[in-house]
Design a protein around this motif. Structure first.
Motif, short mmCIF file in Angstrom:
data_model
loop_
_atom_site.label_atom_id
_atom_site.label_comp_id
_atom_site.label_asym_id
_atom_site.label_seq_id
_atom_site.Cartn_x
_atom_site.Cartn_y
_atom_site.Cartn_z
N GLY A 225 0.56 -1.09 0.09
CA GLY A 225 0.06 -0.03 -0.08
C GLY A 225 0.79 1.15 -0.08
O GLY A 225 0.49 2.19 -0.66
N LYS A 226 2.14 1.38 0.67
CA LYS A 226 2.79 2.42 0.75
C LYS A 226 3.45 2.80 -0.57
O LYS A 226 3.47 3.96 -0.96
N GLU A 227 3.42 1.81 -1.47
CA GLU A 227 4.07 2.32 -2.82
C GLU A 227 3.01 2.95 -3.71
O GLU A 227 3.42 3.84 -4.33
N LEU A 228 1.75 2.39 -3.53
CA LEU A 228 0.87 3.06 -4.31
C LEU A 228 0.58 4.55 -3.77
O LEU A 228 0.35 5.54 -4.55
N LEU A 229 0.56 4.47 -2.40
CA LEU A 229 0.54 6.02 -1.63
C LEU A 229 1.57 6.86 -2.00
O LEU A 229 1.22 8.17 -2.17
N ALA A 230 2.77 6.27 -2.26
CA ALA A 230 3.96 7.01 -2.67
C ALA A 230 3.80 7.59 -4.05
O ALA A 230 3.98 8.84 -4.21
N ASP A 236 6.29 15.27 -7.56
CA ASP A 236 7.22 14.89 -8.43
C ASP A 236 6.87 13.67 -9.36
O ASP A 236 7.38 13.21 -10.36
N LEU A 237 6.13 12.60 -8.72
CA LEU A 237 5.81 11.16 -9.38
C LEU A 237 4.46 11.45 -9.90
O LEU A 237 4.29 10.86 -11.09
N LEU A 238 3.44 12.20 -9.23
CA LEU A 238 2.07 12.09 -9.84
C LEU A 238 2.17 13.38 -11.20
O LEU A 238 1.30 13.04 -11.95
N LYS A 354 11.69 12.79 -16.72
CA LYS A 354 11.26 13.35 -15.32
C LYS A 354 10.76 12.75 -14.65
O LYS A 354 11.08 12.52 -13.16
N PHE A 355 9.99 11.67 -14.82
CA PHE A 355 9.42 10.61 -13.82
C PHE A 355 10.57 9.59 -13.41
O PHE A 355 10.69 9.35 -12.19
N THR A 356 11.61 9.38 -14.23
CA THR A 356 12.54 8.58 -13.89
C THR A 356 13.66 9.00 -12.76
O THR A 356 13.90 8.45 -11.92
N LEU A 372 5.69 1.27 -10.41
CA LEU A 372 5.54 2.75 -10.79
C LEU A 372 5.76 3.01 -12.32
O LEU A 372 4.94 3.92 -12.58
N GLN A 373 6.43 2.51 -13.03
CA GLN A 373 6.45 2.68 -14.36
C GLN A 373 5.26 2.01 -15.27
O GLN A 373 4.83 2.79 -15.90
N SER A 374 4.84 0.93 -14.33
CA SER A 374 3.65 0.66 -15.26
C SER A 374 2.39 1.46 -14.82
O SER A 374 1.39 1.52 -15.66
#
Length: 542
Positions: A225-230, A236-238, A354-356, A372-374
Motif C-alpha cells: 500500500g505504501k508504494e501506491l500511496l507514494a 514529482d511522481l504524480l 522527469k518521472f525516472t 511505478l513505471q506500469s
C-alpha cells in the motif's frame, strides 16, 4: 549482430510497416463506415477507443506468456495475428448485418478483438530488450520508429487502391458487397496473414534469458500500500503522470476529429485524409529528430515539456478559431494539426526522464521501479480510452449543431487542449520556483540548494574499487539494478513514448547517463559477488 538477428529485425520492421499501412486505411474511413451502417458520432468515439481498452487487458498477458515459455516469441506473435485477423473479418462482415445496433456493435466487437492482437505488437520492445546486444538497441529502435513512419507514408498508395473497390463476391450463392468501407477489413486480415507466415518462417527465437539478475535469492517484489500511496501523494511522481494523461488526451482530438471535420469542411474522402495523415507522420518523425538533437545538446526537461505545451496552447487556440465551416482554409486546418503533431514527440522523452529522475531521487521506492513505471503507462492507456469518447460526445458537433453555431465544427469544450496545456505550464513553474527544483539554474536560494541536495541518493557502497570510482558517487543497489534491467520495465518504458503508433527511440541525456551508471555498477557488483563466492568456497574447503 549475427545474420539471424538481422533477419529478425527486418521481420519486426516489416511488421511495423504492414501495421501502419493497413491502419492508415482503417483510420480515415472509420467514421464513414460507422455512419453508413447507422451509427452515431458517439458510437464512432466508442469504437475508436475500444482498442485501447483491450490493449490494457491483454498487454501484460503477452509479457507473462514470453516469460513463462522460455523467451519464445513465435507463438505469442501467432496469437496476436490470429486476434487481428478475426477482428478484421468481423469488421468486414458488419456490412452484411441490418443497419443500426447489430452492425455497429459488430464493428465494435471487431475493433475490440483487433486491439487484443495489437497489444502483441509491444513484443517488439521485449524482443529488442532480450535478443539485441545492448549497444545496438537504440539503433534498432530508431529503425523500428522509421518503419512506422514509412508505413504511414505509404498509406495514400493503399487508399488509392481501396477507394476504387466496388464489387462483390459470391459465397454459397450469397452475395457479399465489397466497397471502400468494409474492404478495409479484408486489407487488415490479409496483412495479419502475411505477418503470420513471415514471422513463423523467419523470426529467430532469442536465447532463454539474455541477462540474469545479480542474485537469485533476492526477495520477490510485492505490491504494498505504501508504494501506491507514494505514487499518488508525491507531486514529482504524480505530475509526470498528469502530463502524460493530458498529452494523450490533447493529441487524440486531432486523431479522432480529423476525418469527420475534414469531410465536413472540405468534402474530403478517406484518400485525401490519408494524405494529411502522411504529412502528420512526417512531422511526428521530425519532432523525434528534434527531440533527439535536444537530448544530445542537454536541453532541460523543463524546456522541452514547456515548449511542447506552448505549442499545444497555440494549436488549441488555432483549432477553436479556424475550424469553422464558413471561413476555414486548408492551410489553416493543416497548420493547426502540424503544430500539435510536432509538439507531441518533443514532450514524451523529457516527461519520461522527469518521472525516472523522480523515482531515482527516492531510495524508498527502488523496490517499486517496475510498478511505478506500469502506473505511469496507465496514464497513457486510460487517456487513450477516455479521450475519444469525450471528444465525440462533448467536443465534436453534429450537422445540426454546426449550422446553429455559425459554422463552428467544435463546441467550447475544445478549449480543453489550451487550458490543460496552460495548467501543465503552471505546474512546471510551481515545481521550478515554488518547490525550488531549479532545473533552469535561475535560483540561488537555500530552497534550491536543499532541493538539489535532496536528489543525491545514499545507497549501498563499499571501499573496494573505490579508486576507480568517482568520488562521492554511491553504488546503485542490487534491487535497483535488477528492477531496471528487466524485460517488463523496458517494454513499459518504451511503450510510454509511442505517438500515433510510432515508437520514439529517444533517450534523454539523464537516461543515458543513468543507464551507463547502472551498467557500470552492475559489472562491479558481479565482480564483488563473484569474489564473495570465491571467499565462501575457500572457507568451506578449510
Amino acid at each position: 549482430m549475427e545474420k539471424g538477428l538481422i533477419i529478425s529485425v527486418v521481420i519486426l520492421t516489416l511488421i511495423n510497416i504492414t501495421d501502419s499501412l493497413t491502419n492508415s486505411v482503417v483510420t480515415p474511413s472509420l467514421i464513414f463506415y460507422v455512419t453508413e451502417v447507422g451509427g452515431t458520432k458517439e458510437q464512432y468515439g466508442l469504437i475508436s477507443s475500444i482498442p485501447f481498452f483491450s490493449m490494457i487487458l491483454m498487454m501484460s498477458t503477452y509479457g507473462m506468456w514470453v516469460d513463462s515459455n522460455g523467451n519464445k516469441y513465435k507463438t505469442p506473435y501467432a496469437a496476436s495475428f490470429a486476434f487481428g485477423g478475426l477482428g478484421s473479418i468481423l469488421y468486414f462482415l458488419a456490412e452484411l448485418l441490418p443497419s443500426g445496433a447489430w452492425a455497429v456493435y459488430t464493428i465494435l466487437l471487431g475493433r475490440f478483438i483487433t486491439g487484443l492482437g495489437a497489444a502483441g505488437r509491444t513484443l517488439a520492445y521485449s524482443y529488442v530488450a532480450t535478443a539485441i546486444p545492448r549497444d545496438q538497441q537504440r539503433t534498432t529502435l530508431t529503425i523500428l520508429s522509421m518503419s512506422r513512419s514509412f508505413g504511414m507514408l505509404l498509406g495514400p498508395l493503399m487508399n488509392l487502391f481501396v477507394v476504387k473497390i466496388d464489387s462483390s463476391i459470391n459465397i454459397f450463392n450469397y452475395t457479399i458487397p465489397l466497397n471502400p468501407r468494409n474492404s478495409a477489413g479484408l486489407v487488415l486480415a490479409a496483412g495479419e496473414l502475411f505477418l503470420f507466415i513471415l514471422t513463423s518462417l523467419l523470426l529467430q527465437e532469442p536465447p532463454p534469458k539474455k541477462e540474469k539478475p545479480l542474485t537469485e535469492d533476492a526477495p520477490p517484489s510485492k505490491v504494498r500500500g505504501k508504494e501506491l500511496l507514494a505514487a499518488v501523494t508525491h507531486f514529482d511522481l504524480l505530475f509526470p503522470s498528469f502530463i502524460m494523461f493530458t498529452l494523450i488526451c490533447n493529441f487524440t482530438l486531432y486523431q479522432v476529429a480529423l476525418p469527420p471535420v475534414a469531410a465536413d469542411l472540405f468534402g474530403w474522402s478517406p484518400l485525401e485524409i490519408s494524405y494529411l495523415m502522411s504529412i502528420q507522420a512526417i512531422v511526428i518523425f521530425l519532432g523525434m529528430c528534434v527531440s533527439m538533437y535536444a537530448s544530445i545538446r542537454g536541453i532541460s526537461d523543463f524546456t522541452m515539456i514547456a515548449s511542447g505545451n506552448c505549442a499545444f496552447v497555440f494549436g488549441g487556440i488555432a483549432t477553436v478559431t479556424w475550424w469553422n465551416r464558413e471561413s476555414a482554409t486548408i492551410l489553416q486546418f493543416i497548420v493547426s494539426i502540424i503544430v500539435v503533431s510536432f509538439a507531441y514527440p518533443l514532450m514524451g522523452p523529457a516527461n519520461r526522464s522527469k518521472f525516472t529522475r523522480a523515482i531515482n531521487s527516492r531510495p524508498e521506492l527502488e523496490d517499486s521501479i517496475g510498478l511505478l513505471q506500469s502506473l505511469f503507462n496507465q496514464a497513457l492507456s486510460i487517456g487513450g480510452f477516455i479521450s475519444p469518447n469525450f471528444v465525440t460526445a462533448y467536443v465534436l458537433r453534429d450537422t445540426a449543431g454546426i449550422s446553429s453555431s455559425d459554422g463552428d465544427e467544435l463546441t467550447p469544450w475544445a478549449w480543453y487542449v489550451s487550458v490543460s496545456a496552460l495548467v501543465v505550464i503552471g505546474g512546471l513553474l510551481y515545481e521550478e520556483f515554488i518547490l525550488g527544483k531549479n532545473e533552469l539554474g535561475l535560483m540561488k536560494s537555500e530552497l534550491a540548494e536543499e532541493s538539489q541536495e535532496g536528489e543525491t541518493v545514499a545507497k549501498e557502497t563499499t571501499r573496494l574499487l573505490e579508486g576507480k570510482r568517482t568520488r562521492g558517487r554511491r553504488r546503485s543497489t542490487i534491487v535497483q539494478i535488477n528492477r531496471t534491467f528487466n524485460r517488463k520495465y523496458e517494454v513499459d518504458r518504451r511503450h510510454s513514448l509511442e505517438a500515433a503508433g510510432i515508437p520514439n527511440p529517444v533517450d534523454t541525456a539523464y537516461e543515458r547517463g543513468l543507464q551507463n551508471q547502472l551498467m557500470q555498477d552492475k559489472q562491479e557488483w558481479e565482480m564483488l559477488l563473484q569474489l564473495d563466492k570465491e571467499i565462501d568456497d575457500t572457507e568451506m574447503r578449510k
